[in-house]
Design an enzyme around this catalytic site. Structure first.
Site, short mmCIF file in Angstrom:
data_model
loop_
_atom_site.label_atom_id
_atom_site.label_comp_id
_atom_site.label_asym_id
_atom_site.label_seq_id
_atom_site.Cartn_x
_atom_site.Cartn_y
_atom_site.Cartn_z
N GLN A 236 0.83 -1.20 0.00
CA GLN A 236 0.00 0.00 0.00
C GLN A 236 0.87 1.26 0.00
OE1 GLN A 236 -2.87 -2.17 3.20
NE2 GLN A 236 -3.39 -0.03 2.87
N ARG A 383 -8.58 -1.00 8.14
CA ARG A 383 -9.60 -0.13 7.58
C ARG A 383 -9.94 1.02 8.53
NH1 ARG A 383 -13.49 -1.98 3.12
NH2 ARG A 383 -14.18 0.05 2.44
N CYS A 384 -8.92 1.62 9.08
CA CYS A 384 -9.18 2.80 9.90
C CYS A 384 -7.92 3.64 9.89
CB CYS A 384 -9.57 2.43 11.32
SG CYS A 384 -8.25 2.29 12.51
N GLU A 753 -13.11 4.46 5.51
CA GLU A 753 -12.92 3.83 6.81
C GLU A 753 -14.04 4.13 7.79
OE1 GLU A 753 -9.08 5.29 7.10
OE2 GLU A 753 -8.25 3.59 6.00
#
Ligand code: FES
Ligand code: FES
Lengths: 801, 158
Positions: A236, A383-384, A753
């Site tokens: 990523q 996912r945050c 998110e």
């Protein structure tokens, strides 16, 4: 009227910001033409596989490679001893610690990498892994974070024994990593001392794994002749990987090319650098041939970055009307064997201090202690945005606990504590400046949409009949878009992001960004931004990311930072181009620059109809007819360093029915209202929200990586680790309000998110609410049927009356 | 171990391969025959990203030996589109935003193709059960359900 219609047609033709443009990446994916790491096949490519420790804590007494090396098709077996001369047996983590690439005399966790085998194909490599003989001497194991700092606790990291600081401040025990404290202790103590009411709750946020469907892997290819290293990798953050590779290998960045091709989901798991990558790179350098390493699912769940594992204690001080006066939080954070969580350097607990969320809380104090255990390393943002999920979970649980104590409705208590629209920009007690928000409107819209009063009435009737129905309500504020370089860096590199845009003579565009899509649809949405800014059709705009040889340096995609940072860079770069285009247009129209104005896709001479130049005409002129003294060409680069974070928010509501006899929870309704500021592609936003809600559902209802007392990881296959299927997944209802960010060039805030952050406490809230009339204030996740049944059984509710 | 010769139809074309008896079909398709649309996510039959069509049924190619495909007809995602263009399920996934990272998509499409042949006019509930062997981490499934419905309608009109 006619003119207006024509304007609308011109605008529609651009397919710019605000339209639900179909995704440009889809045609290749639906035809099986994606290009993921494991699809890459280079001539002469070999396969790497890892020998892993069965013990969570042990000394490595000896490693015998002979039998493995004797197997036909095996090229090499490397251990820490082989990497030592290259100084590659340890690597830096993104958190100031080091992590063993291959175990150096000691293993600190089960499945730790001990040796790497390189062979002709993956079958031979796997056979050879079984032939490597490793002798271990088991050591006492530390699994319980609460015992990490005991005087007689086994010491895990002997390599750090004489260090009183491992990159994140002073430490007080060999198993201690850091203490992070923020807030005004005195003011908070005062608030508690003088409070009319206080509440306190302990909660555990389990260790969970993002588990994208594609595991991690890479193909490393070292060209001995040109001393050039190319690595295709599931990352990523490819530019950060390049920097790490250069730092540990000494190969200059100009000779290292990192490529993130298509990525099969990341969700925070693919930010860090893993030992498997490094061993493949070393093997390729040593053997002079391309080497592929792709882990299997069990390796993925056992060793790559997980999230959470926070033991949290929350306390609220309030008046009897439920107005919060003070918040105190203490956290014990289990980071596993190496401190390799991925947070900006100065933030050992990420942005956990967003814990005051949407509420006007005058005094707050937070303390987080990080410790080592014999478990896999991590603590990433699943996912945050860097520990925001934990923070929102805590505050939302605490607001419910307070509401229950005071007998105030759970919606009402939130309304009483909200930061009001006129208070923005609002400085929180823990020093964040919330950019914009309208929490009351969002809450009211949701309550009306679901008929909240009606639901409460139904719940009352059901309770009278002995049935269990719960309503969960969450009103959260996130912090995303890391971040201003004055407060955020990774390995010393500021967390800006970048865009480089070139307009070709005939008006088509090539643009490259420092971010990298993993399913977010950047090829589609970045083009929409450029289309609106430059008045050129998005179908003519090509987006490229992920190749460090061509893309400008950027910090990558995680923490919902693509739109807030990369999107801003894109808009600003496009505006630089438009500013030049304005000068060219004025020159072509033979008027002063200030006499022309922008209109959708062209510059017009003010007040003179018909005197205009379209962007396409200007692009052509940029290559043959520019004003005197101006250089030719039409391109721009922007490295955008955001002035502040962005603060998306939302109101979520969940209705559950619980079967008294089985503990099975049925999610009857889930309503999610999100405000992410300006909406670039509503279709993609909805898709992101569905996905985030589903991952939130997974965490709340079933995900967990548990360890037994001996340090064995239980639940590292898809048989045990919960990934919701079509069948369990609830139906999602979405809604929105739009409160633009005042400091973002487009007003956009980022969204992917929020649904994860907001939904998890909402599921818990709904389940606890089903039991609230019985005095239950909190239940820890995961809310599997068995665990809910345990509560039913404890309360004697599962008996037939 | 001595390699064995196998021959089967792959997306309508006869192919030959030399495989080890223990080789998994998914590896033969991806590595020997170079069709990389079929993915690998777990190798334990749980995720479904390796789904292919084998003699008219959906199978998970990570749990089928290549030898078992000898003499049979296999279809992968690469076999869905024809001279007329994309198959209705492919088109519907694009229209309804039924994919994000795309990793589960080939398996989803091949499963949806078979599912709609077996049940041309499914309810929501039937889609949920019929597709439940395929996991997706990105979409939350809702748009995939919409896509399967819309493909069903198109296929029925055709
Ligand atoms: S790889 Fe075959 S089911 Fe997961
Ligand atoms: S689209 Fe990413 S797993 Fe389904």
């Amino acid at each position: 009227m006619a003119a207006r219609a024509e304007d609308i047609n011109r605008e529609d033709a651009l397919q710019g910001i605000g339209c639900s443009r179909k995704r440009k990446e889809d045609p290749r994916f639906v035809q099986g033409k994606g290009n993921y790491v494991d699809d890459i096949k280079l001539p002469g490519m070999l396969f790497a596989d890892l020998v892993r420790s069965p013990y969570p804590h042990a000394r490595v007494k000896s490693i015998n490679k002979e039998k493995a090396l004797a197997l036909p098709g095996v090229h090499a077996v490397l251990t820490a001893e082989d990497l030592k001369p290259l100084n590659l047996h340890w690597m830096p983590t993104l958190a100031g610690d080091v992590q063993a690439v291959l175990a150096d005399e000691k293993v600190h966790m089960q499945y730790q990498e001990v040796a790497v085998v390189i062979a002709d194909d993956r079958y031979i490599a796997a056979d050879a892994v079984d032939l490597v003989e490793v002798e271990y001497e088991p050591l006492p194991v530390l699994v319980d974070a609460h015992k990490a700092l005991d005087p007689d606790a086994p010491i895990l990291r002997e390599d750090l024994q004489d260090k009183d600081n491992v990159g994140q401040g002073p430490r007080r025990h060999p198993n201690h990593i850091f203490t992070w404290e923020v807030g005004d202790k005195e003011a908070t103590t005062r608030a508690f001392d003088t409070a009319e009411v206080t509440v306190k709750e302990e909660m555990y946020y389990p260790r969970v794994h993002p588990s994208p469907l594609e595991t991690c892997g890479c193909v490393a290819s070292f060209d001995k002749v040109n001393e050039h290293l190319t690595v295709y990798i599931t990352s990523q953050a490819p530019h950060v990987v390049r920097t790490v590779v250069t730092l540990i290998s000494g190969i200059p960045e100009s000779k290292v090319r990192i490529v993130s091709p298509d990525i099969g989901g990341g969700f925070g798991n693919k930010v860090g650098v893993y030992p498997g990558y490094v061993t493949a790179i070393v093997a390729s350098i040593v053997l002079g041939r391309p080497v592929k390493w792709v882990e299997d699912r069990m390796e993925h769940l056992s060793t790559t970055a997980w999230a959470r594992d926070y033991w949290m204690t929350g306390e609220l001080a309030a008046d009897k009307d439920g107005r919060v006066k003070g918040l105190r939080v203490n956290v014990l954070a289990d980071h596993g064997a190496f401190n390799s969580h991925a947070q900006p350097t100065k933030w050992p607990a990420g942005f956990f201090s967003i814990v005051t969320s949407s509420y006007d809380i005058p005094a707050a104090q937070v303390k987080v202690d990080g410790v080592y255990t014999n478990k896999s390393p991590g603590g990433v943002a699943y996912r945050c945005s860097f520990r925001v999920t934990e923070a929102i979970y805590l505050i939302e649980r605490m607001m419910d606990v307070l509401a229950q104590k005071l007998g105030i409705d759970k919606a009402e208590i939130r309304r009483r504590n909200f930061v009001k629209p006129e208070q923005f920009p609002y400085k929180t007690a823990l020093d964040w400046e919330l950019d914009s928000g309208d929490y009351h409107t969002a809450l009211d819209k949701v309550l009306a949409a679901v008929d909240y009063q009606g639901l409460r009435k139904e719940q009352e009737e059901k309770r009278a009949k002995g049935e269990l129905m719960g309503i969960g309500l969450v009103t959260f504020t996130e912090i995303v878009g890391a971040g201003p370089s004055k407060s955020c860096d990774i390995l010393g590199v500021g967390m800006f992001d970048s865009a480089e845009i070139r307009v070709h003579p005939t008006g088509s565009v090539m643009a490259r960004m420092g971010t990298i899509t993993q399913g977010q649809g950047h090829q589609t949405t970045y083009a929409q931004i450029i289309a609106s800014e430059l008045g050129l059709s998005s179908d003519q705009i090509q987006i490229e990311e992920g190749d460090t040889d061509t893309a400008p340096y950027g910090l990558g995609t995680y923490g919902s930072r693509s739109t807030p940072v990369g999107g801003a860079a894109t808009a600003v770069a496009a505006r630089k181009i438009r500013a030049k285009a304005q000068k060219i247009a004025a020159h072509l129209l033979e008027v002063d620059e200030n006499d022309v104005e922008w209109d959708i896709d062209r510059f017009k001479v003010k007040g003179v109809p018909g005197q205009e130049k379209t962007m396409k005409e200007i692009a052509w002129a940029a290559y043959n007819n520019v004003p005197e003294g101006m250089e030719m060409g039409l391109e721009a680069v922007d490295y955008y360093d955001p002035p502040n974070f962005t603060y998306p928010f939302g109101t979520y509501l969940c209705v559950v029915d619980i079967d008294k006899y089985t503990g099975q929870t049925h999610v009857r309704r889930f309503y999610a209202l999100d405000d992410c500021g300006t909406r670039i592609n509503p279709m993609i936003i909805d898709g992101q929200i569905h996905g985030g809600l589903n991952e939130g559902f997974a965490v709340a209802m079933g995900q967990e990586l548990p360890y037994d007392a001996e340090g064995n990881l239980l639940g590292n296959t898809f048989m045990d680790y919960f990934i919701p299927t079509f069948v369990e997944t609830p139906h999602w209802e979405t809604d929105y309000t739009v409160t633009p960010s005042p400091h973002h060039p487009l007003g956009a805030k980022g969204v992917a998110e929020s649904p994860h952050v907001g939904s998890i406490p909402c599921f818990t809230a709904a389940i606890v609410d089903a039991f609230a009339h019985l005095g239950v204030t909190h239940m820890d996740m995961p809310h599997s049927a068995y665990r809910v049944w345990q509560k039913l059984h404890e309360l004697g509710l599962d008996k037939h009356s | 171990m001595a390699k064995q010769h196998i021959s089967f139809s792959l997306n309508g074309q006869q192919v030959d391969a030399l495989v080890e008896p223990r080789e998994l079909l998914v590896h033969t398709i991806r590595e020997t025959l170079s069709l990389t649309g079929t993915h690998i996510g777990c190798e334990t039959s749980h995720c479904g990203v390796c789904t292919v069509d084998l003699d008219g049924v959906s199978v998970k190619a990570c749990t089928v030996l290549a030898m078992q495909a000898n003499g049979s007809e296999v279809m992968t995602v690469e076999g869905l589109a024809d001279a007329d263009g994309l198959h209705a399920v492919q088109q519907a996934f694009i229209e309804e935003h039924g994919l994000q990272c795309g990793f589960c998509t080939p398996g989803m499409l091949v499963r949806a193709y078979r599912f709609l042949r077996d049940n041309p006019n499914p309810t929501d509930e039937e889609i949920r059960w019929g597709m439940s062997g395929n996991l997706c981490r990105c979409t939350g499934y809702q748009n995939i359900i919409k896509a399967v419905h819309s493909a069903a309608q198109k296929l029925q009109q055709a």
